[in-house]
Design an enzyme around this catalytic site. Structure first.
Site, PDB file in Angstrom:
ATOM      1  N   HIS A 310       0.852  -1.188   0.000  1.00  0.00           N
ATOM      2  CA  HIS A 310       0.000   0.000   0.000  1.00  0.00           C
ATOM      3  C   HIS A 310       0.881   1.229   0.000  1.00  0.00           C
ATOM      4  CE1 HIS A 310      -3.158   2.823   1.057  1.00  0.00           C
ATOM      5  NE2 HIS A 310      -3.996   1.891   0.672  1.00  0.00           N
ATOM      6  N   ASP A 367      -7.881  -5.500   0.248  1.00  0.00           N
ATOM      7  CA  ASP A 367      -8.381  -6.437  -0.755  1.00  0.00           C
ATOM      8  C   ASP A 367      -7.977  -7.885  -0.512  1.00  0.00           C
ATOM      9  OD1 ASP A 367      -9.647  -4.445  -2.346  1.00  0.00           O
ATOM     10  OD2 ASP A 367      -7.685  -3.808  -3.056  1.00  0.00           O
TER      11      ASP A 367
HETATM   12  N1  ACO Z   1       4.061  -7.757  -4.615  1.00  0.00           N
HETATM   13  C1  ACO Z   1       5.404  -7.724  -4.827  1.00  0.00           C
HETATM   14  N2  ACO Z   1       6.141  -6.613  -4.704  1.00  0.00           N
HETATM   15  C2  ACO Z   1       5.520  -5.486  -4.358  1.00  0.00           C
HETATM   16  C3  ACO Z   1       4.142  -5.443  -4.118  1.00  0.00           C
HETATM   17  C4  ACO Z   1       3.405  -6.632  -4.253  1.00  0.00           C
HETATM   18  N3  ACO Z   1       2.093  -6.647  -4.049  1.00  0.00           N
HETATM   19  N4  ACO Z   1       3.775  -4.191  -3.788  1.00  0.00           N
HETATM   20  C5  ACO Z   1       4.900  -3.466  -3.821  1.00  0.00           C
HETATM   21  N5  ACO Z   1       5.966  -4.241  -4.149  1.00  0.00           N
HETATM   22  C6  ACO Z   1       7.365  -3.826  -4.238  1.00  0.00           C
HETATM   23  C7  ACO Z   1       7.616  -2.957  -5.463  1.00  0.00           C
HETATM   24  O1  ACO Z   1       7.946  -3.729  -6.582  1.00  0.00           O
HETATM   25  C8  ACO Z   1       8.732  -2.081  -4.981  1.00  0.00           C
HETATM   26  O2  ACO Z   1       9.923  -2.851  -5.000  1.00  0.00           O
HETATM   27  P1  ACO Z   1      11.360  -2.143  -5.264  1.00  0.00           P
HETATM   28  O3  ACO Z   1      11.572  -1.202  -4.134  1.00  0.00           O
HETATM   29  O4  ACO Z   1      12.328  -3.281  -5.287  1.00  0.00           O
HETATM   30  O5  ACO Z   1      11.242  -1.449  -6.593  1.00  0.00           O
HETATM   31  C9  ACO Z   1       8.405  -1.835  -3.503  1.00  0.00           C
HETATM   32  O6  ACO Z   1       7.615  -2.984  -3.112  1.00  0.00           O
HETATM   33  C10 ACO Z   1       7.606  -0.574  -3.262  1.00  0.00           C
HETATM   34  O7  ACO Z   1       6.404  -0.650  -4.002  1.00  0.00           O
HETATM   35  P2  ACO Z   1       5.837   0.488  -4.937  1.00  0.00           P
HETATM   36  O8  ACO Z   1       5.379  -0.117  -6.232  1.00  0.00           O
HETATM   37  O9  ACO Z   1       6.788   1.633  -5.018  1.00  0.00           O
HETATM   38  O10 ACO Z   1       4.576   0.919  -4.109  1.00  0.00           O
HETATM   39  P3  ACO Z   1       3.453   1.888  -4.600  1.00  0.00           P
HETATM   40  O11 ACO Z   1       3.117   2.710  -3.410  1.00  0.00           O
HETATM   41  O12 ACO Z   1       3.809   2.617  -5.841  1.00  0.00           O
HETATM   42  O13 ACO Z   1       2.243   0.918  -4.988  1.00  0.00           O
HETATM   43  C11 ACO Z   1       0.494  -0.640  -4.683  1.00  0.00           C
HETATM   44  C12 ACO Z   1       1.296   0.503  -4.054  1.00  0.00           C
HETATM   45  C13 ACO Z   1      -0.020  -0.217  -6.072  1.00  0.00           C
HETATM   46  C14 ACO Z   1      -0.688  -0.939  -3.790  1.00  0.00           C
HETATM   47  C15 ACO Z   1       1.421  -1.876  -4.805  1.00  0.00           C
HETATM   48  O14 ACO Z   1       1.820  -2.279  -3.519  1.00  0.00           O
HETATM   49  C16 ACO Z   1       0.732  -3.017  -5.546  1.00  0.00           C
HETATM   50  O15 ACO Z   1       0.774  -3.049  -6.771  1.00  0.00           O
HETATM   51  N6  ACO Z   1       0.087  -3.970  -4.809  1.00  0.00           N
HETATM   52  C17 ACO Z   1      -0.661  -5.044  -5.444  1.00  0.00           C
HETATM   53  C18 ACO Z   1      -1.991  -4.540  -5.961  1.00  0.00           C
HETATM   54  C19 ACO Z   1      -2.983  -4.264  -4.833  1.00  0.00           C
HETATM   55  O16 ACO Z   1      -3.155  -5.059  -3.923  1.00  0.00           O
HETATM   56  N7  ACO Z   1      -3.648  -3.108  -4.952  1.00  0.00           N
HETATM   57  C20 ACO Z   1      -4.678  -2.694  -3.954  1.00  0.00           C
HETATM   58  C21 ACO Z   1      -4.159  -1.564  -3.104  1.00  0.00           C
HETATM   59  S1  ACO Z   1      -5.332  -1.108  -1.898  1.00  0.00           S
HETATM   60  C22 ACO Z   1      -6.466  -0.235  -2.773  1.00  0.00           C
HETATM   61  O17 ACO Z   1      -6.208   0.468  -3.689  1.00  0.00           O
HETATM   62  C23 ACO Z   1      -7.806  -0.411  -2.396  1.00  0.00           C
END
Ligand code: ACO
Length: 432
Positions: A310, A367
């Site tokens: 998140h 979720d």
């Molecule tokens: N699985 C694996 N790796 C992940 C995940 C995940 N679910 N989420 C984040 N990471 C990693 C990223 O690849 C990144 O790695 P790095 O530092 O090596 O590049 C690091 O964790 C930081 O993540 P970001 O992508 O920078 O986080 P951001 O804040 O941009 O995105 C998000 C947040 C979109 C929720 C992301 O965590 C994600 O895609 N999660 C899966 C989708 C999801 O569950 N979405 C629902 C969110 S809640 C909502 O909107 C209701």
């Protein structure tokens, strides 16, 4: 909405010149550097792709402390709303008007929701024109916008706002149910004024003309909780979209229709559907949990652990905690044995013990467990994000109101750093 209190200044040195920028503080101590005069005074803008460091507005509605896993609506902790079994309808009022409704307000709002549940007869005809397998989020977004052609919302005071808000909140539910009925080829079921918000939705989705659906007490309580926990979440992607559209003075329905579109994406509300699809795939393929964990850790795979991570929570998402317990309770009360629940728990445990997730502070989000609840309630997968949209509608409405009520509101208009081609001449077709 009070302006944030200035508490000092930050100094920014550019080309040897020091500029002082006001530092402001919110009611919970969160600090920001106010850069609203930055470009006028220095010629510079800030660059923050994805807005991770940008406070786009001042708001009184919802507070999140991502480091400590705190979420409050108008100051009330969601754990409190959940434990006291606050109804979705009173939670919506709380978000829109800033306080819980008294008995008279609650009764009036419930009556307005009942009176405005039925869609205009001509709107019902639209459902026949969508393909039966059309995604219900596309239908919902279109139908909410179409509402503006049937009822042009003229919002000039709290009374006219209340009517437009009740109409929208009530009809998102009717639109959701009608799109589901159209997709399975069943006749549309009309709302019943004697039913509560949640029971009425289940009635419109699952009753048939020859058989009235009677949800259990536990089922309607679980869906109510699901809606309450989704009701608002400050400046997420869809709510920021609603505020963006509202800032151009577009009407409530146009703004919320845009919110539905933003919510649809798999990185936002669409994740609740993706989580279940991911669990189903793991189950069907027999992939081991360590293999899944390795896959999502491998950036080249392009696979993410859906329902994890998140932007704001760098600790647990308090909604996920509540929903995990609610999933356990509901399945037990319904005597449902869903193999996806133990699988989800196993996956969570493995992820939380893995350095990749620990270092990046990735926890289950709202979720991760919500889909297990929706499955138990018989909600089809395609409708999961629609359920999220119904739940989020009060937050969108409250944010639209906050923008609309602010006499000093300017149109949202971010800037950019252009990296494209420099000045070029137009070339005639024959010479390209
Ligand atoms: N699985 C694996 N790796 C992940 C995940 C995940 N679910 N989420 C984040 N990471 C990693 C990223 O690849 C990144 O790695 P790095 O530092 O090596 O590049 C690091 O964790 C930081 O993540 P970001 O992508 O920078 O986080 P951001 O804040 O941009 O995105 C998000 C947040 C979109 C929720 C992301 O965590 C994600 O895609 N999660 C899966 C989708 C999801 O569950 N979405 C629902 C969110 S809640 C909502 O909107 C209701």
């Amino acid at each position: 909405m009070a302006a944030p209190t200035p508490v000092g200044t930050a100094k920014l040195e550019i080309d040897g010149v020091v500029h002082e920028l006001p530092v402001v503080i919110g009611s919970q101590g969160e600090r920001a550097i106010d850069i609203s005069r930055l470009r006028a005074e220095t010629g510079y803008i800030t660059l923050d792709d994805g807005y991770g460091n940008t406070g786009s507005c001042v708001s009184d509605i919802t507070y999140i402390d991502g480091e400590n896993g705190i979420l409050r609506y108008r100051g009330i902790a969601i754990e409190d709303l959940a434990e006291k079994r606050s109804s979705f309808v009173e939670t919506a009022w709380l978000l829109m008007f800033g306080k819980l409704p008294n008995e008279e307000e609650r009764t009036r709002f419930a009556a307005l929701l009942s009176d405005n549940a039925a869609l205009h007869h001509d709107m019902n005809k639209h459902f026949d024109a969508f393909p039966a397998n059309g995604h219900p989020m596309a239908i919902m977004s279109s139908m909410i916008n179409a509402m503006g052609t049937f009822h042009r919302p003229r919002i000039v005071d709290d009374e006219t706002f209340l009517l437009a808000a009740a109409r929208l909140l009530s009809r998102v539910r009717s639109i959701a149910a009608a799109s589901y009925k159209a997709s399975i080829g069943e006749p549309l079921i009309y709302p019943r004024p004697d039913l509560s918000y949640v029971r009425n939705l289940l009635h419109m989705m699952f009753s048939v003309p020859y058989n009235e659906f009677e949800p259990s007490h536990e089922a309607s309580r679980a869906l109510n909780l699901f809606f309450v926990l989704h009701a608002d979440h400050e400046q997420n992607c869809s709510t920021s979209t609603v505020r963006m559209v509202a800032s151009s003075k577009a009407n409530l329905y146009a703004a919320c229709s845009a919110g539905v579109s933003a919510l649809w994406g798999p990185l936002h509300g669409g994740a609740n559907m993706e989580v279940i699809q991911m669990l189903q795939r793991i189950q069907a393929d027999g992939t081991s949990i360590p293999d899944i964990i390795n896959q999502v850790k491998d950036k080249k795979s392009g696979v993410k652990l859906m329902g994890f991570g998140h932007r704001v929570y760098r600790n647990f998402d308090p909604r996920a905690k509540i929903l995990k317990k609610a999933a356990d309770d509901l399945l037990e009360s319904m005597h449902v044995n869903d193999p996806l629940l133990p699988l989800a728990k196993e996956l969570e445990e493995a992820a939380l013990a893995d350095d990749y997730f620990v270092e990046r502070k990735l926890y289950p989000n709202v979720d991760f467990y919500s889909g297990i609840i929706l499955r138990a309630l018989g909600i089809p997968l395609d409708m999961f994000t629609v359920m999220f949209a119904i739940g989020r509608t009060p937050g969108w409405i409250a944010n639209w109101k906050e923008v609309n009520d602010n006499p000093e509101q300017r149109i949202y208009r971010p800037r950019q750093i252009y990296t494209g081609a420099p000045d070029q001449l137009w070339v005639p077709r024959s010479q390209r």
